[in-house]
Motif scaffolding. Structure first.
Motif, mmCIF file in Angstrom:
data_model
loop_
_atom_site.group_PDB
_atom_site.id
_atom_site.type_symbol
_atom_site.label_atom_id
_atom_site.label_comp_id
_atom_site.label_asym_id
_atom_site.label_seq_id
_atom_site.Cartn_x
_atom_site.Cartn_y
_atom_site.Cartn_z
ATOM 1 N N VAL A 155 0.869 -1.175 0.000
ATOM 2 C CA VAL A 155 0.000 0.000 0.000
ATOM 3 C C VAL A 155 0.905 1.223 0.000
ATOM 4 N N LEU A 156 0.675 2.116 -0.944
ATOM 5 C CA LEU A 156 1.391 3.385 -1.017
ATOM 6 C C LEU A 156 0.433 4.478 -0.565
ATOM 7 N N GLN A 157 0.903 5.363 0.335
ATOM 8 C CA GLN A 157 0.060 6.463 0.793
ATOM 9 C C GLN A 157 0.873 7.746 0.856
ATOM 10 N N SER A 158 0.273 8.815 0.398
ATOM 11 C CA SER A 158 0.919 10.121 0.500
ATOM 12 C C SER A 158 -0.141 11.210 0.373
ATOM 13 N N ARG A 159 0.301 12.405 0.613
ATOM 14 C CA ARG A 159 -0.559 13.578 0.444
ATOM 15 C C ARG A 159 -0.128 14.246 -0.849
ATOM 16 N N GLY A 160 -1.097 14.615 -1.653
ATOM 17 C CA GLY A 160 -0.789 15.250 -2.934
ATOM 18 C C GLY A 160 -1.400 16.629 -3.043
ATOM 19 N N THR A 161 -0.781 17.433 -3.868
ATOM 20 C CA THR A 161 -1.308 18.743 -4.217
ATOM 21 C C THR A 161 -1.212 18.890 -5.727
ATOM 22 N N PHE A 162 -2.298 19.282 -6.334
ATOM 23 C CA PHE A 162 -2.311 19.581 -7.768
ATOM 24 C C PHE A 162 -2.653 21.050 -7.957
ATOM 25 N N ILE A 163 -1.958 21.678 -8.870
ATOM 26 C CA ILE A 163 -2.394 22.963 -9.402
ATOM 27 C C ILE A 163 -2.779 22.671 -10.846
ATOM 28 N N LEU A 164 -4.039 22.900 -11.142
ATOM 29 C CA LEU A 164 -4.593 22.609 -12.460
ATOM 30 C C LEU A 164 -4.802 23.899 -13.228
ATOM 31 N N ARG A 165 -4.610 23.814 -14.525
ATOM 32 C CA ARG A 165 -4.816 24.970 -15.388
ATOM 33 C C ARG A 165 -5.719 24.546 -16.535
ATOM 34 N N ASN A 166 -6.671 25.385 -16.857
ATOM 35 C CA ASN A 166 -7.547 25.096 -17.976
ATOM 36 C C ASN A 166 -6.929 25.701 -19.229
ATOM 37 N N ASP A 167 -6.709 24.850 -20.237
ATOM 38 C CA ASP A 167 -6.078 25.312 -21.479
ATOM 39 C C ASP A 167 -7.104 25.822 -22.496
ATOM 40 N N GLY A 168 -8.319 26.027 -22.048
ATOM 41 C CA GLY A 168 -9.378 26.480 -22.938
ATOM 42 C C GLY A 168 -10.327 25.355 -23.314
ATOM 43 N N LYS A 169 -9.834 24.103 -23.201
ATOM 44 C CA LYS A 169 -10.658 22.933 -23.515
ATOM 45 C C LYS A 169 -10.767 21.990 -22.330
ATOM 46 N N THR A 170 -9.636 21.715 -21.688
ATOM 47 C CA THR A 170 -9.612 20.744 -20.597
ATOM 48 C C THR A 170 -8.710 21.250 -19.473
ATOM 49 N N TRP A 171 -8.870 20.628 -18.318
ATOM 50 C CA TRP A 171 -8.010 20.911 -17.182
ATOM 51 C C TRP A 171 -6.781 20.021 -17.263
ATOM 52 N N LYS A 172 -5.624 20.582 -16.936
ATOM 53 C CA LYS A 172 -4.354 19.855 -16.976
ATOM 54 C C LYS A 172 -3.565 20.149 -15.707
ATOM 55 N N ILE A 173 -2.737 19.188 -15.304
ATOM 56 C CA ILE A 173 -1.851 19.388 -14.161
ATOM 57 C C ILE A 173 -0.683 20.256 -14.614
ATOM 58 N N ALA A 174 -0.516 21.389 -13.951
ATOM 59 C CA ALA A 174 0.632 22.254 -14.206
ATOM 60 C C ALA A 174 1.736 21.961 -13.196
ATOM 61 N N THR A 175 1.333 21.669 -11.958
ATOM 62 C CA THR A 175 2.274 21.328 -10.899
ATOM 63 C C THR A 175 1.634 20.278 -9.999
ATOM 64 N N GLU A 176 2.421 19.263 -9.655
ATOM 65 C CA GLU A 176 1.971 18.300 -8.661
ATOM 66 C C GLU A 176 3.073 18.144 -7.634
ATOM 67 N N HIS A 177 2.653 17.899 -6.402
ATOM 68 C CA HIS A 177 3.606 17.688 -5.317
ATOM 69 C C HIS A 177 3.060 16.590 -4.421
ATOM 70 N N PHE A 178 3.933 15.628 -4.091
ATOM 71 C CA PHE A 178 3.556 14.563 -3.163
ATOM 72 C C PHE A 178 4.493 14.590 -1.972
ATOM 73 N N SER A 179 3.919 14.415 -0.780
ATOM 74 C CA SER A 179 4.721 14.400 0.445
ATOM 75 C C SER A 179 4.160 13.343 1.388
#
Length: 159
Positions: A123-147
């Motif tokens: 089992v893998l467990q962590s806390r994640g943070t995503f910063i998402l950006r909409n490119d006009g059509k879809t949302w995409k991950i611009a930055t991710e961080h796991f700790s």
């Protein structure tokens, strides 16, 4: 990266980022549900569809690994899928915000995995943070961080 600094400034100093309406599935909830389901496919191309294709896209781990740009992020998934089978991935959203074409979410990540070579389960467990950006059509991950999560092993045998 300029949009990211503006977003952080707004969140930290101005406080004008609206809470996402919890009455219907949010951008973050929908995105994270799809992202978690994609892990089970072990398909690198499928995972890369969630990431911005710009050279400033970041994937950061608390262990000190920083991957910048789609090529390095692709290699991260290739390595993971070469060694592991992701039987189940779940996410629990802790916080979420959105302002215009930028959204931010923190979440708890849990994956039940098997080593391909030995079939040992973990089992893998962590806390994640995503910063998402909409490119006009879809949302995409611009930055991710796991700790790590305090008092929770990052990796443990799956019993």
């Amino acid at each position: 990266m300029k949009w990211f600094r503006c977003f952080v400034f707004t969140v930290l100093l101005v406080g004008s980022v609206a809470d996402i309406n919890a009455a219907e599935p949010t951008v973050a909830e929908t995105f994270l549900r799809q992202w978690a389901a994609a892990w089970k496919t072990s398909n690198v191309d499928r995972m890369m569809q969630f990431y911005d294709d710009g050279p400033e896209t970041l994937a950061i781990e608390s262990l000190g690994h920083v991957r910048q740009g789609p090529e390095q992020i692709r290699k991260m998934f290739e390595g993971a899928f070469e060694e592991l089978v992701f039987d189940r991935v779940s996410v629990t959203i802790l916080t979420q915000k959105r302002q215009d074409s930028v959204a931010w979410a923190t979440f708890r990540y849990r994956a039940n995995v098997r080593l391909k070579e030995t079939q040992m389960k973990f089992v893998l467990q962590s806390r994640g943070t995503f910063i998402l950006r909409n490119d006009g059509k879809t949302w995409k991950i611009a930055t991710e961080h796991f700790s790590t999560i305090p008092d929770v092993p990052r990796v443990q045998p799956d019993r």
